[in-house]
Scaffold this active site. Sequence first.
Site, short mmCIF file in Angstrom:
data_model
loop_
_atom_site.label_atom_id
_atom_site.label_comp_id
_atom_site.label_asym_id
_atom_site.label_seq_id
_atom_site.Cartn_x
_atom_site.Cartn_y
_atom_site.Cartn_z
N ASP A 40 21.67 -33.31 -37.32
CA ASP A 40 21.39 -34.75 -37.32
C ASP A 40 20.66 -35.13 -38.61
OD1 ASP A 40 18.90 -33.73 -36.75
OD2 ASP A 40 18.48 -35.11 -35.08
N SER A 41 20.35 -34.12 -39.44
CA SER A 41 19.85 -34.40 -40.79
C SER A 41 20.88 -35.20 -41.58
CB SER A 41 19.51 -33.10 -41.52
OG SER A 41 20.58 -32.18 -41.44
N ASP A 79 24.68 -30.84 -33.54
CA ASP A 79 23.27 -31.13 -33.24
C ASP A 79 23.21 -32.40 -32.40
OD1 ASP A 79 20.59 -30.68 -33.49
OD2 ASP A 79 20.44 -31.42 -35.55
N LYS A 109 23.29 -27.84 -30.43
CA LYS A 109 21.87 -27.54 -30.61
C LYS A 109 21.06 -28.68 -30.03
CE LYS A 109 19.58 -27.89 -34.71
NZ LYS A 109 18.54 -28.88 -34.35
N GLU A 111 17.14 -30.21 -29.84
CA GLU A 111 15.72 -30.12 -30.19
C GLU A 111 14.98 -29.94 -28.87
OE1 GLU A 111 14.07 -32.93 -32.90
OE2 GLU A 111 15.64 -32.58 -34.38
N GLU A 178 11.43 -23.99 -36.65
CA GLU A 178 11.25 -24.79 -37.87
C GLU A 178 9.77 -25.00 -38.18
OE1 GLU A 178 13.64 -28.33 -38.12
OE2 GLU A 178 12.65 -29.00 -39.96
O1 KIV Z 1 19.41 -31.39 -38.47
C1 KIV Z 1 19.20 -30.34 -39.09
O2 KIV Z 1 19.64 -30.17 -40.24
C2 KIV Z 1 18.42 -29.29 -38.44
C3 KIV Z 1 18.07 -28.09 -39.26
C4 KIV Z 1 17.04 -28.43 -40.24
C5 KIV Z 1 17.69 -26.93 -38.42
O3 KIV Z 1 18.07 -29.41 -37.32
#
Ligand code: KIV
Length: 268
Positions: A40-41, A79, A109, A111, A178
């Site tokens: 989600d980055s 994510d 993934k 959080e 992280e």
């Molecule tokens: O969204 C993302 O890029 C992440 C990584 C930094 C692990 O969660």
Amino acid sequence: MTTTRGLRDRSEPITMLTAYDAGTARLIDDAGIDVLLVGDSMGTEALGYDSTLPVTVEDVERRTAAVARGSEEALVVADMPFLSVGVDESETVRNAGRMLKEAGADAVKLESGPHTVDLTDHLTHLGIPVMAHLGLTPQHVNQLGGYTRQGTTEAAAEEILSLAREHEAAGAFALVLEHVPANVAAQVTEALDIPTIGIGAGGDCDGQVLVINDVLGLSEDAPPFAEQFGDVRAAMTDAIENYRDAVESESFPAEKHSHVEDGLDDLS
Ligand code: KIV
């Protein structure tokens, strides 16, 4: 072909990078990286937001589909964005399921925190592999007061260790750690059978992940734990300026870029 099970049996460190589009995914996959995280980055790295919070399920689904099309060997992990899981159980399953059913992800993934232990168990039982994520969880930025190091007191470190164990017991196939102290990450890694993948968590994790823009040197504001392995920003800037100069000086397009059709010189 990398599988969730295969990650566990690896003797070499696991490599993971974020990807948000098919072309970059192809490059990363061809380089032999094990896991492609459609993070989600993308909110800050590709969509121009100030944080990851505005990213939607549709954003991640669309980008995951592109990344899945661009890769052959790597494990593709989608994510789950802010508030797409944990609000309502059936909605959670639907949103996570979309990533596998519609977008072609291999896993999701989340959080993680106390609220994702049962969710992890539920999704795993339904056949949706879950990668957990503890330590700095950027979707909690408003509670954390910034993107700060986590697990720095004994109580906080113990909580990370205990949540790591709970997520492993709930069926998570891997854990991202992280921005936590290296000695805490080392002990979590030692305590678990599933692999840990660190970002700002020292060298004792079973693998490492970074945001692709940080690796390429495209980020304007990379975190202190990232490393730049190339200067793609400079290469892109050069190419763009060369193009601008060529158009302005009329050296582009040249004859080789143009096509003249006979009989079309005298249009009314
Ligand atoms: O969204 C993302 O890029 C992440 C990584 C930094 C692990 O969660």
